[in-house]
Structure formats: structure tokens, C-alpha cells
Design an enzyme around this catalytic site. Structure first.
Site, mmCIF file in Angstrom:
data_model
loop_
_atom_site.group_PDB
_atom_site.id
_atom_site.type_symbol
_atom_site.label_atom_id
_atom_site.label_comp_id
_atom_site.label_asym_id
_atom_site.label_seq_id
_atom_site.Cartn_x
_atom_site.Cartn_y
_atom_site.Cartn_z
ATOM 1 N N ASP A 141 -27.247 0.581 21.238
ATOM 2 C CA ASP A 141 -25.950 -0.032 21.508
ATOM 3 C C ASP A 141 -25.646 -1.038 20.396
ATOM 4 O O ASP A 141 -26.377 -2.018 20.224
ATOM 5 C CB ASP A 141 -25.987 -0.730 22.873
ATOM 6 C CG ASP A 141 -24.607 -1.156 23.353
ATOM 7 O OD1 ASP A 141 -23.616 -0.795 22.695
ATOM 8 O OD2 ASP A 141 -24.527 -1.845 24.383
ATOM 9 N N ASP A 195 -19.805 3.268 19.572
ATOM 10 C CA ASP A 195 -20.827 2.242 19.320
ATOM 11 C C ASP A 195 -22.104 2.383 20.134
ATOM 12 O O ASP A 195 -22.949 1.490 20.105
ATOM 13 C CB ASP A 195 -20.242 0.847 19.544
ATOM 14 C CG ASP A 195 -19.774 0.642 20.977
ATOM 15 O OD1 ASP A 195 -19.588 1.634 21.700
ATOM 16 O OD2 ASP A 195 -19.585 -0.523 21.368
ATOM 17 N N GLU A 196 -22.289 3.482 20.849
ATOM 18 C CA GLU A 196 -23.542 3.648 21.587
ATOM 19 C C GLU A 196 -23.882 5.115 21.766
ATOM 20 O O GLU A 196 -23.012 5.982 21.779
ATOM 21 C CB GLU A 196 -23.489 2.940 22.944
ATOM 22 C CG GLU A 196 -22.435 3.449 23.894
ATOM 23 C CD GLU A 196 -22.510 2.773 25.260
ATOM 24 O OE1 GLU A 196 -23.621 2.564 25.779
ATOM 25 O OE2 GLU A 196 -21.431 2.460 25.800
#
Length: 366
Positions: A14, A108-109
Site C-alpha cells: 500500500d 496505489d495498492e
């Protein structure tokens, strides 16, 4: 006692305050300052906040007005999604150096299955550490990670040592970790569900584990089965390299509240056009259309209709959205409208977890 479900080595990576961190990377003048991506000091909603802003209580999905009130020095920055996608692509290339089993959840993860990895490294903990170091060395951004035997625990663990940290929950630690976990930290348990659990005397994983499957099914429907198993360390969902979306949508927040349905119809046409573009790009169609209405007092309302056939055409989407708009009278002036399409032609049925309780006590090098 050996479990009768697969044990994997899963990493959840993350990125730390991703959008805000990219903006600070590209603009050195913003480094060390409280910034919000999206919105403005007068209008809109915060998409992301830097850690400097979070110290003042600024959070994503917060009204820009409230964010500015919490942090008078807050700097608003326009989102640059093309840049975020560019960086996200570079991050994924690093992931693919270690495994092809990468399941992005967003820009983003992502989940990575490194049970068998390209580096031949038996330690998922060391693999996560190396990936985070490469992200920092090559892109000057920080990431946090969670490492464990399944996606659920890895996701929860990645939030423990943020920012720029990681946490491993080894197989022999899983049960204790879940029993001690506050119920509001269970991934998928939102504010409303947490309040409901509190009223039922469920405050930790240990409390949740005392409840029978029948009780949880009765109180939480289909989610009850999920809660019953994850608190016992059972979550058999695989890392899916090609994650299938469950819905596609588009929405707009307006600079001024709309009180006339005529103006709303004009905005809905633009939203339907954008939704059509996204659907055609992904070659997706769906049956269930949902109209999202956020009022000036920030209350939210959704209205849905399921058609007997798949659609992706703007005119059909708009026609259904119009009918939903007129379905009930509006409660107030409107600050946001959105249209989403679900029940897609990409959906597949997933295997449901078994109901047998097992104990996780085993030797598995992490």
C-alpha cells in the site's frame, strides 16, 4: 494440526499517501507541507491528503470546506491522474520482477502471491522489504506492506506500521493476532457495521469468535459467513492477476448546488457520456444502473434499476438515469450526481469458504 485450506505467502503493498506524495515529489515546494489533492478551498471533496495534513484530521472523502476549517494552511492541488497512472505502472513493473500473481486493487495498492517467486526467496518478509526499498530507490516514494498467509490478514497488517513500514503475521501468530484485533480494524467492517457489532457485544476478534455461524448469518446475512471464517484465519480467495471489476461509474461534484431538475439532466448527459467512454474502453456492459445523489447537507441517496439485458450505450444509460431521477422527489438541492453500472457481463461466481473450523498451528517459513 494441518489446516484443510491452502497456505500462501501473500504481500499487500500500500503506497503511503500516494496522490499527495506524487505531488510533493514533482513539486519540491510542497514537501513537508499539508496538501490536499482534489477539491478547493470553496468546494468539492478531498481525494487524498498528505501526512502533514492528516495530523489536522484531513482525510479523503472529506468536504474541502471542512478540511480547510481543520487546517487553515492547507494547500489544494489539482489531481493529475495521468501522472499517477504513470507512476503506478512503474510500481507494478517492480512487482512483476518478483511474481506474475499481482492483483491491483487501485493505482496505489496491490496483492502479491510470492509463495513461489521469481527470485527463489523463501522469505515473503524479505521479498516485501526488497520491493519497498526498490520503490524508494527508483521512484523516491515510500510504501507500506503487510505479509501473511492470506489476503485478508495481509491487508489488515499493511496498515499497522504506516507510513514506510511493514508487518508480518506468521502462521503461528495468526489466531492470536485476529483474536486481539479491534473489530473496527477488520477489513470490510465499516462504521455502520462496527456500531452494530458493538451493540451485540462484539468489540474484538475474540468476541466475534464466540458467535455461532447461525447467529452471524442471522445478524449480518451473507457477510456473517465471511466474518465467521476470517476470524479463524480462513480466507481462501486467491490473488487474481486480472481482477474483474464489479461496477463501473462516473460522477461529478458541482461548483454550485443544483435545485432544478432541468440543470441536473444536462449534467447527467455529460456523466452518461463519460460512463459510456469507460465502458467501451474496457469492452464492458451491465444490467443494473444506479443513480447516486448527494445533497447539499451531504446526505446520500441511491436509486437503482436492473434491466433484462446488458447495456453500455449512453442513450440507454441516460434514459434509465432520468427515470430514476424522477422516481422520487428530491429532498434538497444537489451537490453531486453519479451514475454507475453493475451486474456486469464480466462477473463470475466465486467459491464460498467451507464451514469447518480448523486450528492454524504449523511450520511455514515466512
Amino acid at each position: 494440526m494441518e489446516p484443510d485450506f491452502p497456505l500462501r505467502k501473500i504481500i499487500h503493498v500500500d503506497m503511503d499517501a500516494f496522490y499527495a506524495s506524487v505531488e510533493q515529489l514533482d513539486n519540491p515546494d510542497l514537501r513537508g507541507k499539508p496538501i490536499a489533492v482534489g477539491g478547493s478551498s470553496q468546494r468539492g471533496v478531498v481525494s487524498a491528503a498528505s501526512y502533514e495534513a492528516r495530523k489536522f484530521g484531513v482525510r479523503s472523502a472529506m468536504s474541502s470546506v471542512i478540511a480547510k476549517r481543520n487546517c487553515p494552511e492547507l494547500i489544494f492541488v489539482k489531481a493529475n491522474f495521468e501522472r499517477y497512472k504513470e507512476i503506478s505502472k512503474a510500481i507494478r513493473q517492480i512487482f512483476y520482477d518478483y511474481t506474475d500473481l499481482v492483483e491491483p486493487l487501485s493505482l496505489d495498492e496491490a496483492y502479491l502471491d510470492v509463495t513461489i517467486n521469481k527470485k527463489g526467496n523463501p522469505s515473503a518478509t524479505l521479498v516485501a522489504q526488497e520491493i519497498r526499498q526498490r520503490i524508494f530507490d527508483e521512484l523516491q516514494l515510500t510504501a507500506s506492506a503487510g505479509i501473511s498467509i492470506n489476503k485478508f490478514i495481509a491487508k489488515v497488517a499493511s496498515d499497522y506500521n504506516k507510513p514506510n513500514g511493514q508487518k508480518t503475521v506468521n502462521p503461528e501468530e495468526v489466531i492470536q493476532f485476529l483474536e486481539d484485533l479491534e473489530i473496527r480494524k477488520f477489513y470490510g467492517v465499516g462504521k455502520v457495521t462496527a456500531e452494530k457489532m458493538y451493540k451485540l457485544g462484539i468489540f474484538t476478534g475474540r468476541d466475534l469468535k464466540t458467535k455461532s455461524l447461525e447467529f452471524l448469518d442471522q445478524k449480518f446475512g451473507k457477510s456473517g459467513n465471511h466474518y465467521y471464517h476470517v476470524v479463524r484465519g480462513i480466507h481462501t480467495s486467491e490473488v487474481k492477476p486480472h481482477r474483474i471489476p464489479k461496477s463501473v461509474g462516473a460522477e461529478r461534484t458541482f461548483s454550485e448546488n443544483l435545485s432544478s431538475e432541468i440543470f441536473m439532466l444536462e449534467r447527467l448527459e455529460h456523466i452518461a457520456q463519460e460512463l459510456e467512454r469507460r465502458l467501451k474502453k474496457s469492452k464492458i456492459a451491465g444490467k443494473t444502473i444506479t443513480l447516486k445523489i448527494k445533497y447539499s447537507d451531504f446526505s446520500l441517496q441511491t436509486r437503482s434499476k436492473t434491466l433484462p439485458y446488458f447495456i453500455s450505450d449512453k442513450d440507454l444509460i441516460l434514459e434509465t438515469a432520468k427515470n430514476l431521477l424522477y422516481q422520487n422527489s428530491l429532498e434538497n438541492s444537489v451537490r453531486l450526481l453519479g451514475i454507475s453500472l453493475a451486474n456486469l457481463n464480466t462477473e463470475r461466481k466465486e467459491t464460498i469458504n467451507g464451514e469447518k473450523e480448523v486450528s492454524v498451528q504449523l511450520k511455514f517459513d515466512f
